[in-house]
Design a protein around this motif. Structure first.
Motif, PDB file in Angstrom:
ATOM      1  N   VAL A  67     -47.561 -41.256 -54.237  1.00 36.00           N
ATOM      2  CA  VAL A  67     -48.902 -40.746 -53.918  1.00 36.00           C
ATOM      3  C   VAL A  67     -49.134 -39.476 -54.735  1.00 36.00           C
ATOM      4  O   VAL A  67     -48.201 -38.886 -55.279  1.00 36.00           O
ATOM      5  N   ALA A  68     -50.382 -39.084 -54.829  1.00 38.57           N
ATOM      6  CA  ALA A  68     -50.707 -37.821 -55.484  1.00 38.57           C
ATOM      7  C   ALA A  68     -50.444 -36.665 -54.525  1.00 38.57           C
ATOM      8  O   ALA A  68     -50.502 -36.832 -53.301  1.00 38.57           O
ATOM      9  N   GLY A  69     -50.139 -35.504 -55.062  1.00 36.28           N
ATOM     10  CA  GLY A  69     -49.902 -34.362 -54.194  1.00 36.28           C
ATOM     11  C   GLY A  69     -49.356 -33.165 -54.953  1.00 36.28           C
ATOM     12  O   GLY A  69     -49.028 -33.243 -56.150  1.00 36.28           O
ATOM     13  N   ARG A  70     -49.245 -32.052 -54.244  1.00 38.16           N
ATOM     14  CA  ARG A  70     -48.726 -30.808 -54.825  1.00 38.16           C
ATOM     15  C   ARG A  70     -47.239 -30.683 -54.521  1.00 38.16           C
ATOM     16  O   ARG A  70     -46.803 -30.899 -53.391  1.00 38.16           O
ATOM     17  N   ILE A  71     -46.453 -30.330 -55.516  1.00 37.19           N
ATOM     18  CA  ILE A  71     -45.000 -30.224 -55.373  1.00 37.19           C
ATOM     19  C   ILE A  71     -44.651 -28.951 -54.606  1.00 37.19           C
ATOM     20  O   ILE A  71     -45.124 -27.859 -54.935  1.00 37.19           O
ATOM     21  N   THR A  72     -43.836 -29.095 -53.568  1.00 32.95           N
ATOM     22  CA  THR A  72     -43.384 -27.935 -52.801  1.00 32.95           C
ATOM     23  C   THR A  72     -41.893 -27.652 -53.007  1.00 32.95           C
ATOM     24  O   THR A  72     -41.421 -26.562 -52.684  1.00 32.95           O
ATOM     25  N   ALA A  73     -41.136 -28.625 -53.544  1.00 35.82           N
ATOM     26  CA  ALA A  73     -39.703 -28.399 -53.792  1.00 35.82           C
ATOM     27  C   ALA A  73     -39.222 -29.380 -54.844  1.00 35.82           C
ATOM     28  O   ALA A  73     -39.651 -30.534 -54.873  1.00 35.82           O
ATOM     29  N   VAL A  74     -38.327 -28.902 -55.725  1.00 36.78           N
ATOM     30  CA  VAL A  74     -37.694 -29.738 -56.749  1.00 36.78           C
ATOM     31  C   VAL A  74     -36.185 -29.624 -56.573  1.00 36.78           C
ATOM     32  O   VAL A  74     -35.630 -28.529 -56.645  1.00 36.78           O
ATOM     33  N   HIS A  75     -35.529 -30.746 -56.317  1.00 34.00           N
ATOM     34  CA  HIS A  75     -34.081 -30.744 -56.070  1.00 34.00           C
ATOM     35  C   HIS A  75     -33.288 -31.435 -57.179  1.00 34.00           C
ATOM     36  O   HIS A  75     -32.078 -31.243 -57.280  1.00 34.00           O
ATOM     37  N   PHE A 263     -41.444 -30.917 -64.024  1.00 35.67           N
ATOM     38  CA  PHE A 263     -42.422 -30.421 -63.055  1.00 35.67           C
ATOM     39  C   PHE A 263     -41.835 -29.219 -62.305  1.00 35.67           C
ATOM     40  O   PHE A 263     -40.635 -29.166 -62.039  1.00 35.67           O
ATOM     41  N   GLN A 264     -42.701 -28.279 -61.959  1.00 35.85           N
ATOM     42  CA  GLN A 264     -42.302 -27.096 -61.219  1.00 35.85           C
ATOM     43  C   GLN A 264     -43.003 -27.066 -59.863  1.00 35.85           C
ATOM     44  O   GLN A 264     -43.991 -27.770 -59.652  1.00 35.85           O
ATOM     45  N   VAL A 265     -42.477 -26.227 -58.964  1.00 35.42           N
ATOM     46  CA  VAL A 265     -43.106 -26.063 -57.649  1.00 35.42           C
ATOM     47  C   VAL A 265     -44.541 -25.566 -57.840  1.00 35.42           C
ATOM     48  O   VAL A 265     -44.796 -24.640 -58.616  1.00 35.42           O
ATOM     49  N   GLY A 266     -45.467 -26.198 -57.151  1.00 34.70           N
ATOM     50  CA  GLY A 266     -46.873 -25.852 -57.283  1.00 34.70           C
ATOM     51  C   GLY A 266     -47.634 -26.795 -58.190  1.00 34.70           C
ATOM     52  O   GLY A 266     -48.864 -26.810 -58.170  1.00 34.70           O
ATOM     53  N   GLY A 267     -46.899 -27.581 -58.991  1.00 37.24           N
ATOM     54  CA  GLY A 267     -47.555 -28.544 -59.857  1.00 37.24           C
ATOM     55  C   GLY A 267     -48.160 -29.683 -59.049  1.00 37.24           C
ATOM     56  O   GLY A 267     -47.726 -29.983 -57.940  1.00 37.24           O
ATOM     57  N   VAL A 268     -49.169 -30.310 -59.626  1.00 37.32           N
ATOM     58  CA  VAL A 268     -49.866 -31.403 -58.947  1.00 37.32           C
ATOM     59  C   VAL A 268     -49.531 -32.715 -59.649  1.00 37.32           C
ATOM     60  O   VAL A 268     -49.648 -32.829 -60.870  1.00 37.32           O
ATOM     61  N   LEU A 269     -49.074 -33.684 -58.850  1.00 38.68           N
ATOM     62  CA  LEU A 269     -48.712 -35.003 -59.375  1.00 38.68           C
ATOM     63  C   LEU A 269     -49.855 -35.982 -59.189  1.00 38.68           C
ATOM     64  O   LEU A 269     -50.622 -35.886 -58.226  1.00 38.68           O
ATOM     65  N   LYS A 270     -49.926 -36.939 -60.087  1.00 40.56           N
ATOM     66  CA  LYS A 270     -50.821 -38.061 -59.923  1.00 40.56           C
ATOM     67  C   LYS A 270     -50.034 -39.256 -59.394  1.00 40.56           C
ATOM     68  O   LYS A 270     -48.841 -39.375 -59.648  1.00 40.56           O
ATOM     69  N   GLU A 271     -50.704 -40.114 -58.660  1.00 38.32           N
ATOM     70  CA  GLU A 271     -50.042 -41.305 -58.135  1.00 38.32           C
ATOM     71  C   GLU A 271     -49.511 -42.160 -59.290  1.00 38.32           C
ATOM     72  O   GLU A 271     -50.214 -42.423 -60.262  1.00 38.32           O
ATOM     73  N   GLY A 272     -48.248 -42.570 -59.181  1.00 43.29           N
ATOM     74  CA  GLY A 272     -47.635 -43.411 -60.199  1.00 43.29           C
ATOM     75  C   GLY A 272     -47.023 -42.650 -61.352  1.00 43.29           C
ATOM     76  O   GLY A 272     -46.433 -43.260 -62.254  1.00 43.29           O
ATOM     77  N   GLU A 273     -47.112 -41.331 -61.343  1.00 47.42           N
ATOM     78  CA  GLU A 273     -46.564 -40.543 -62.443  1.00 47.42           C
ATOM     79  C   GLU A 273     -45.037 -40.582 -62.413  1.00 47.42           C
ATOM     80  O   GLU A 273     -44.418 -40.454 -61.358  1.00 47.42           O
ATOM     81  N   ARG A 274     -44.417 -40.738 -63.595  1.00 46.36           N
ATOM     82  CA  ARG A 274     -42.952 -40.840 -63.686  1.00 46.36           C
ATOM     83  C   ARG A 274     -42.311 -39.482 -63.422  1.00 46.36           C
ATOM     84  O   ARG A 274     -42.652 -38.474 -64.025  1.00 46.36           O
TER      85      ARG A 274
END
Length: 388
Positions: A67-75, A263-274
């Protein structure tokens, strides 16, 4: 002096003749050797794919944003070893979690109301049962009173008839006869009163029972409505939980991260993005994409192959050896896929990992140079390849 000079000329002529003969002999020998080499020697015919790579035998798994959304954590980090279910990225789900808590509170209220309705229904059903039992007892008691009243009325009516006979025979006074007649009428009236009262009580009990049944039916409808509402809330909770789970992006299998998007915290993803690629653990192999004319009928399992990896000079690191394991039977995107089992020990200095680009060479046959020359001249056609 003239004789000596003449001898010298003859000697020079003889020496040149011997040198010429020796050169002709050497040339003839070389020609014979070259002809023998053309017909007897064997050289390898090699087909090359410069678009090869090292792959894990098992397919890699792409991790895309569901889904699309804003990144809150990258592990996840490039090259990191992961297990199935490990969290790689987290997307913002604050609003969904708030809605989930609201739905859960709503569900708790529905459960409480349903429990209260169930208790009320049970109480009314119990009261109805007890009322039915009491009505049955009262009915039996009423029937007993009716029988008793009927019995007294019947007795008085008998007395009345006998008094009328005695009076007719002059054996009973008119006053006594009238008294017995009045008593018979009173007993009949009493019996009718008892019968009427018992019927009224039975009717009232039936009305009360009907009202109780109606109340129970109403409560059951309310319980059914609550059950339907509970089902809808349960479905809503499952849907919200699924949406929250989609915002927690996990590794699908055990392996290592062969690719990780920057991608970094705060970035916005699009649905289906690798987001990443998980490379599962497994045996490595080389894969080459060959032109159909080079592969079909020429490359077969069992043939030897050489793999030269880009970035690793073959003069310094050596060449990875391999054996053709399988050949695709039909082209895909204009290429024939050839899979090769690699011998990692043949070039131990090269760290073989998934994704290394390579040039793959497969020896398809060994023929004499003369045949190669004739083929080049178009005199012979290339034969079908036989596995070595």
């Amino acid at each position: 002096m003239a004789i000596a000079f003449d001898r010298s000329l003859r000697a020079l002529r003889a020496n040149r003749l011997r040198q010429t003969s020796r050169g002709v002999a050497v040339g003839a020998t070389l020609a014979v050797l070259w002809s023998a080499w053309l017909g007897i020697a064997k050289v390898g015919v090699v087909k090359v794919a410069d678009n090869g790579r090292i792959e894990v035998e098992r397919s890699s798994f792409a991790v895309d944003a569901p889904v699309a959304g804003r990144i809150t954590a990258v592990h996840g980090r490039l090259g990191q070893e992961v297990k199935a279910g490990d969290v790689l990225f987290e997307l913002d789900a604050k609003d969904l979690r708030l809605k989930l808590e609201q739905e859960k509170a709503r569900l708790s209220a529905i459960h409480a109301s349903s429990a209260a309705l169930v208790k009320e229904i049970e109480a009314k059903e119990k009261a109805t049962t007890e009322q039915r039992q009491a009505a049955a007892a009262q009915g039996e008691e009423g029937r007993a009173r009716i029988r008793e009243a009927e019995s007294r009325a019947t007795f008085r009516e008998g007395e009345k008839k006998r008094s009328e006979t005695l009076r007719a025979n002059g054996l009973l006074s008119a006053a006594d006869a009238d008294m017995r007649h009045a008593e018979a009428e009173q007993e009949r009236a009493a019996a009718d009163t008892v019968r009427t009262g018992t019927g009224r009580i039975a009717a009232e009990l039936r009305v009360e029972e009907s009202e109780q049944k109606a109340a129970i039916a109403r409560l059951r409808r309310e319980a059914a409505d609550l059950e339907g509402e509970r089902t809808m809330v349960d479905a809503s909770i499952l849907q919200i939980e699924h949406a929250i789970d989609q915002r927690t992006i996990r590794a699908p299998v055990d392996g290592h991260l062969g690719e990780v998007a920057p991608f970094q915290v705060g970035g916005v993803l699009k649905e289906g993005e690798r987001l990443a690629v998980v490379v599962p653990r497994g045996r490595l192999r080389a894969v080459g994409q060959f032109a159909p004319a080079d592969a079909l009928g020429r490359i077969a399992p069992g043939q030897s192959a050489d793999i030269r990896l880009e970035g690793f000079s073959w003069t310094h690191y050596g060449i990875v050896r391999g054996v053709v394991a399988s050949v695709a039977s039909e082209p895909r995107d204009g290429w024939i896929r050839v899979e090769i089992d690699v011998d990692a020990a043949s070039a131990p200095a090269i760290p073989l990992v998934h994704g290394l680009p390579a040039t793959v060479s497969v020896e398809v046959e060994r023929v004499s140079p003369a045949k190669l020359v004739l083929r080049a001249a178009g005199a012979l056609g290339a034969p079908a390849t036989k596995p070595r």
